[in-house]
Design a protein around this motif. Sequence first.
Motif, short mmCIF file in Angstrom:
data_model
loop_
_atom_site.label_atom_id
_atom_site.label_comp_id
_atom_site.label_asym_id
_atom_site.label_seq_id
_atom_site.Cartn_x
_atom_site.Cartn_y
_atom_site.Cartn_z
N ILE A 39 0.78 -1.10 0.01
CA ILE A 39 -0.08 0.13 -0.02
C ILE A 39 0.98 1.14 -0.22
O ILE A 39 1.70 1.41 0.76
N ASP A 40 0.31 2.35 -0.76
CA ASP A 40 1.21 3.33 -0.86
C ASP A 40 0.87 4.31 0.27
O ASP A 40 0.23 5.57 0.00
N TYR A 41 1.08 4.23 1.38
CA TYR A 41 0.74 4.99 2.54
C TYR A 41 1.42 4.34 3.80
O TYR A 41 1.33 3.01 3.81
N SER A 50 -9.13 9.63 1.62
CA SER A 50 -8.42 8.46 1.22
C SER A 50 -7.43 7.94 2.22
O SER A 50 -6.66 8.60 2.65
N HIS A 51 -7.32 6.44 2.57
CA HIS A 51 -8.16 5.44 1.88
C HIS A 51 -8.77 4.83 3.26
O HIS A 51 -8.65 3.56 3.30
N TYR A 52 -9.66 5.57 3.92
CA TYR A 52 -10.15 5.18 5.07
C TYR A 52 -10.83 6.25 5.83
O TYR A 52 -10.88 7.24 5.63
N GLY A 54 -8.65 0.33 2.35
CA GLY A 54 -7.95 -0.74 1.34
C GLY A 54 -7.27 0.00 0.18
O GLY A 54 -7.61 1.27 0.21
N TRP A 55 -6.28 -0.62 -0.28
CA TRP A 55 -5.42 -0.23 -1.35
C TRP A 55 -5.08 -1.38 -2.16
O TRP A 55 -4.49 -2.25 -2.00
N GLN A 56 -5.82 -1.42 -3.32
CA GLN A 56 -5.50 -2.42 -4.46
C GLN A 56 -5.85 -3.74 -4.19
O GLN A 56 -5.96 -4.69 -5.06
N ASN A 98 -10.23 0.50 -2.62
CA ASN A 98 -9.47 1.60 -3.78
C ASN A 98 -8.58 0.91 -4.87
O ASN A 98 -7.65 0.07 -4.47
N GLU A 99 -8.94 1.05 -5.86
CA GLU A 99 -8.37 0.50 -7.45
C GLU A 99 -8.01 -1.08 -7.25
O GLU A 99 -7.31 -1.48 -7.76
N SER A 100 -9.17 -1.59 -6.70
CA SER A 100 -8.98 -3.18 -6.85
C SER A 100 -9.71 -3.74 -8.12
O SER A 100 -10.48 -2.91 -8.67
N THR A 153 -12.03 10.64 -9.18
CA THR A 153 -11.65 10.51 -7.76
C THR A 153 -10.21 10.64 -7.58
O THR A 153 -9.74 10.84 -6.47
N GLU A 154 -9.42 10.51 -8.51
CA GLU A 154 -7.73 10.96 -8.48
C GLU A 154 -7.20 11.25 -9.96
O GLU A 154 -7.80 10.77 -10.90
N TYR A 155 -6.20 12.12 -10.03
CA TYR A 155 -5.51 12.63 -10.97
C TYR A 155 -4.29 12.80 -10.77
O TYR A 155 -4.10 13.31 -9.47
N GLY A 173 -0.70 13.05 -9.24
CA GLY A 173 -0.06 12.39 -8.29
C GLY A 173 1.08 11.62 -8.66
O GLY A 173 1.98 12.51 -9.12
N HIS A 174 1.02 10.36 -8.89
CA HIS A 174 2.58 9.61 -9.19
C HIS A 174 2.96 10.18 -10.69
O HIS A 174 3.77 9.48 -11.05
N MET A 175 1.90 10.52 -11.60
CA MET A 175 2.24 10.85 -12.88
C MET A 175 3.34 12.09 -12.66
O MET A 175 3.95 12.26 -13.76
C1 GAL Z 1 -3.19 5.76 -6.89
C2 GAL Z 1 -3.69 5.55 -5.49
C3 GAL Z 1 -3.24 6.63 -4.60
C4 GAL Z 1 -1.96 6.93 -4.75
C5 GAL Z 1 -1.98 7.57 -6.09
C6 GAL Z 1 -0.56 8.07 -6.44
O1 GAL Z 1 -3.15 4.89 -7.66
O2 GAL Z 1 -4.88 5.27 -5.19
O3 GAL Z 1 -3.52 6.15 -3.10
O4 GAL Z 1 -1.01 5.85 -4.63
O5 GAL Z 1 -2.22 6.50 -7.02
O6 GAL Z 1 -0.76 9.02 -7.79
#
Ligand code: GAL
Length: 733
Positions: free
Chosen positions: A123-125, A305-307, A330-332, A368-370, A449-451, A453-455
């Motif tokens: 999980i990413d946190y 996010s995420h709880y 939850g996460w994936q 999330n993202e499962s 719900t997300e955009y 971030g890691h991009m």
């Molecule tokens: C998503 C995820 C987030 C976080 C994010 C980073 O896939 O739901 O928890 O990791 O990416 O951009």
Amino acid sequence: MPELISFNENWLFEGTQQVRLPHTAVEVPYHYFDEKCYQRAFTYEKTFTPPNGWQGTELSLLLEAAMADAKIYLNGDLIAEHKDGYTPIHARLTDGLTDGENHLRIVIDGSENPEIPPFGGRIDYLCFAGIYRDVWLVQNAPLAIETVKIETPDVLNATKTLTAQVYFSNPQKKVISGTLEATLKDSEGNPIAHTQAELTGERLLLQMDNLQNIELWDVDAPHLYTLDLALKSPHGDDHHTTRFGFRHAEFTTDGFFLNGRSLKIRGLNRHQSFPYSGYAIGRSGQERDADLLKYDLRLNLVRTSHYPQSTAFLNRCDEIGLLVFEEIPGWQHIGGEKWKAESVENVRRMITRDWNHPSIIIWGVRINESEDDHAFYTETNRVARALDPTRQTGGVRCIEDSELLEDVYTMNDFNLGSHEISGSNRAARPLRDQREVTGLDHDVPYLITEYNGHMFPTKAHDQELRQIEHVTRHLQVLNAAFGAKGTAGAIGWCAFDYNTHSDFGAGDRICYHGVADMYRELKFAGHVYASQGEPEGGLVLEPVTLYARGERNINGILPLTVLTNCDSVELRYGTATPIRGEPDRINYPHLPHPPVVFRLEDFPEDALGNWGTAWDDCEVVGIWNGEAAISRKYCAAPLLTSLSVVPDATEIADGQDVRVMVRALDQVGNKARHAADPVTIEVKGAARLHGPALVPLRAGSTGFWLRAEGTGPITISVSLGSLGTTETFLTAI
Ligand code: GAL
């Protein structure tokens, strides 16, 4: 109300240390730490004497949350277990209590137990161990009001109705009888309606009809009401107050509607973690985060996010009119049958804890993202709808053509970054069309719900060009979301940078995905959101520049993006003729307040100087309603001249936490964004510092949290080498 006695004090941690709750089991470094350090069992003990006259009453312990696997022992006997790090733990004490001293022992296991959501995958946190929210001793009558669910079915009619499903607790199995009186009060506490009923069983449905002059809860005017319940029974009396609002929230194929009015959602995701303290920042710090999201970032929604996050945070969202998307942990990763059963319980616990918050407009009932899981998500949706038919469900996914068992298709759309190769290659389309994502031949209620971030991770101290690109990406997605008819809106990843596992982040256990850093200091991209706020609520003017001749590749500060909600912006450089810029409606036609962009071609050749010529001062002025209404000055030769130390509040209640921001400023009050000098923090008086007393500035600022201990004056001294010491005074009350 049951009597709630604060039980935060005098805990013995690991047999050696006196601590006060909320508490993080391990105070972690800022970054570069091994997250395994808190993934083990910890013990909290407390010796206490029950309040006088406790016999004949009901006593229980309420832990608002503990991460993650909790076992509670009273005088050696196991009395409660809880495998959910985010919802309250109730432990009934009555049967095991003795007169005089009693001993409580709570074992919290912070291991990532694969039987407990979100654990079992990656999980990413980080889920920091500890009893990280408040703890209460609850004293009640044997027959008492356990919880209430209020519904307001017809808020769009002229007169309103309220129903209250009241649940009683009756652990001693008394014969139920008694009277329940209900009084509806407005926000000033004036009674406006009243009803009463006789108890017939462990639940009772009350109804109030024909309610007049009710003011709706809305983002701009969050009117709150309370329902006061008074129970009189042969087994004692009880009082209970529930705060709620009258409002109607609905996601449709035409977008989101609040009280029948179309509202484009503009939100960010929030993790509840803090530097050093992990999850253990108390109520006032939680409330401050809500204020920051609403007033500094000017959002209308936050996704937890995420709880499930703290009740203090949600209460504040109710008070200030910040909408909430709340979801289960939850996460994936989806675990086995036991894990799924626990996850369904997570849905139940989240909803029964939070169903009266008017700010919450949707329940997230997927991991999330499962992947899709028909049986599992049929059940989470069924439970959510049975418990709360008034709210729609969502379930956040990142896969296309996913099975829609929820009411709203809630999608993480990272399309903008999906063509990423080298850091500059942005996709042509910030968002996909909903049918392309859903694979359906018809529209459904749809929310991003997300955009980002890691991009495009971006640090507050990254080079200016990267920060500009960060800004541009947030502007582009917001613009696309505003332009996407029928899309309810978009929630960006994410509000604040956060500590994460080694499998994620920048290699130092931090995901630099926030539009603000871990101290909640806004990066430039934070002002993208702030600048979408209406000018009546405060003018925003944030030029995206460090203002230096040679910070960028090649040189100069053009093109210069000014994030603003002003009508236009004037750039006054040195003695050159000022240049007026208008909002860029060509590139950002859908934004309520497009940025003003000054381009090289807007200037006579030498207006902003060239490499090798003199670099001059400048002023950026926001024009609103025909007047110069806000301005930012920049100097060509900045020096570190002062250290600003700003606490979020000057009074802190005993046991509460307050953030203090430290900024190194130049002659005209701008943050010296390259400053990385060490600052020392000294706290004297009735407070304790969370984290170390020697910290570096990052991008010209740092922050810290203090916890008030006792009452009286607090003196904070912050020193930075040549600048000397800045003193600030607070009071613990
Ligand atoms: C998503 C995820 C987030 C976080 C994010 C980073 O896939 O739901 O928890 O990791 O990416 O951009």
